[in-house]
Design a protein around this motif. Structure first.
Motif, PDB file in Angstrom:
ATOM      1  N   ASN A 152      16.305  42.217  74.344  1.00 20.44           N
ATOM      2  CA  ASN A 152      16.372  41.899  75.777  1.00 20.44           C
ATOM      3  C   ASN A 152      17.791  41.494  76.190  1.00 20.44           C
ATOM      4  O   ASN A 152      18.258  41.836  77.285  1.00 20.44           O
ATOM      5  N   ASP A 153      18.459  40.740  75.312  1.00 17.82           N
ATOM      6  CA  ASP A 153      19.826  40.313  75.636  1.00 17.82           C
ATOM      7  C   ASP A 153      20.761  41.510  75.748  1.00 17.82           C
ATOM      8  O   ASP A 153      21.616  41.569  76.647  1.00 17.82           O
ATOM      9  N   GLU A 154      20.594  42.457  74.830  1.00 17.11           N
ATOM     10  CA  GLU A 154      21.445  43.647  74.884  1.00 17.11           C
ATOM     11  C   GLU A 154      21.167  44.466  76.148  1.00 17.11           C
ATOM     12  O   GLU A 154      22.080  45.008  76.768  1.00 17.11           O
ATOM     13  N   PHE A 155      19.895  44.533  76.529  1.00 14.91           N
ATOM     14  CA  PHE A 155      19.546  45.264  77.747  1.00 14.91           C
ATOM     15  C   PHE A 155      20.133  44.586  78.981  1.00 14.91           C
ATOM     16  O   PHE A 155      20.685  45.244  79.873  1.00 14.91           O
ATOM     17  N   ASP A 156      19.997  43.242  79.012  1.00 17.52           N
ATOM     18  CA  ASP A 156      20.536  42.501  80.162  1.00 17.52           C
ATOM     19  C   ASP A 156      22.055  42.662  80.261  1.00 17.52           C
ATOM     20  O   ASP A 156      22.612  42.798  81.360  1.00 17.52           O
TER      21      ASP A 156
END
Length: 204
Positions: free
Chosen positions: A190-194
């Protein structure tokens, strides 16, 4: 009225004013006022500000008032000399070798009339007609009767800009879909997507 062209009668007034400036220019005494008016008009066109015209007329009035004051001082000195000479030399008036005070008096009256005339003409033949149409004069000039239009972007250019913006938005949206798919499939966190989404949105 300020944003309407000058009528023919006002054009004639300004043209007459310019013609009446010529004699004083030829006699050199009118060179400075003529330069002031020319500079005022140039600055008005350059800065698109009518106050330059008003400032030039004000400078003209100050100049001619100064000429009038100096002429009166000169006339007073000449008159004083005349009185002293008459008292000390009774035959002074008829002496052909002495200064012709009649000519001096004529020059004095002529300069005073010239100063007063130019002040009057500058106000009623030049400044007032322009002031009544100040917005038009700034945008289109004194003797123009047609509205000057500013060039606008052509429809083709507008379409090109819109198309490029749409393509840019589409490419960002497409990238977001790809990153969302990677996240759903578990390939990224999720962090990479954000982080990727923030970069893409910041680029748009």
């Amino acid at each position: 009225m300020k944003n309407e062209p000058l009528i023919a009668n006002e054009h004639y007034k300004i043209f007459l004013f310019l013609l009446l400036l010529i004699p004083s220019i030829l006699l050199l005494v009118g060179i400075i006022p003529a330069l002031a008016l020319a500079i005022g008009y140039y600055l008005m066109k350059k800065n698109r500000d009518f106050s330059s015209i008003e400032a030039s007329v004000k400078a003209l009035n100050i100049y001619w008032k100064l000429i009038a004051v100096l002429t009166l001082i000169w006339a007073a000195v000449v008159a004083l000399i005349f009185v002293v000479e008459i008292r000390s030399n009774p035959g002074f008036w008829g002496n052909p070798n002495e200064v012709d005070f009649g000519i001096l008096a004529a020059w004095t009256v002529g300069l005073l009339a010239t100063a007063a005339g130019h002040i009057f003409m500058a106000e009623h033949l030049y400044s007032k007609p322009l002031r009544n149409h100040s917005e038009w004069v700034v945008a289109n000039g004194i003797f123009s009767n047609q509205l000057k239009t500013t060039p606008q972007a052509s429809p083709k250019n507008s379409i090109d800009i819109l198309q490029s913006q749409k393509l840019k938005q589409y490419s960002v949206a497409d990238e977001l879909v790809k990153w969302a798919k990677l996240k759903e499939d578990g390939h990224i966190s999720n962090d990479e997507f954000d982080e990727a989404r923030s970069k893409l949105l910041g680029r748009s």
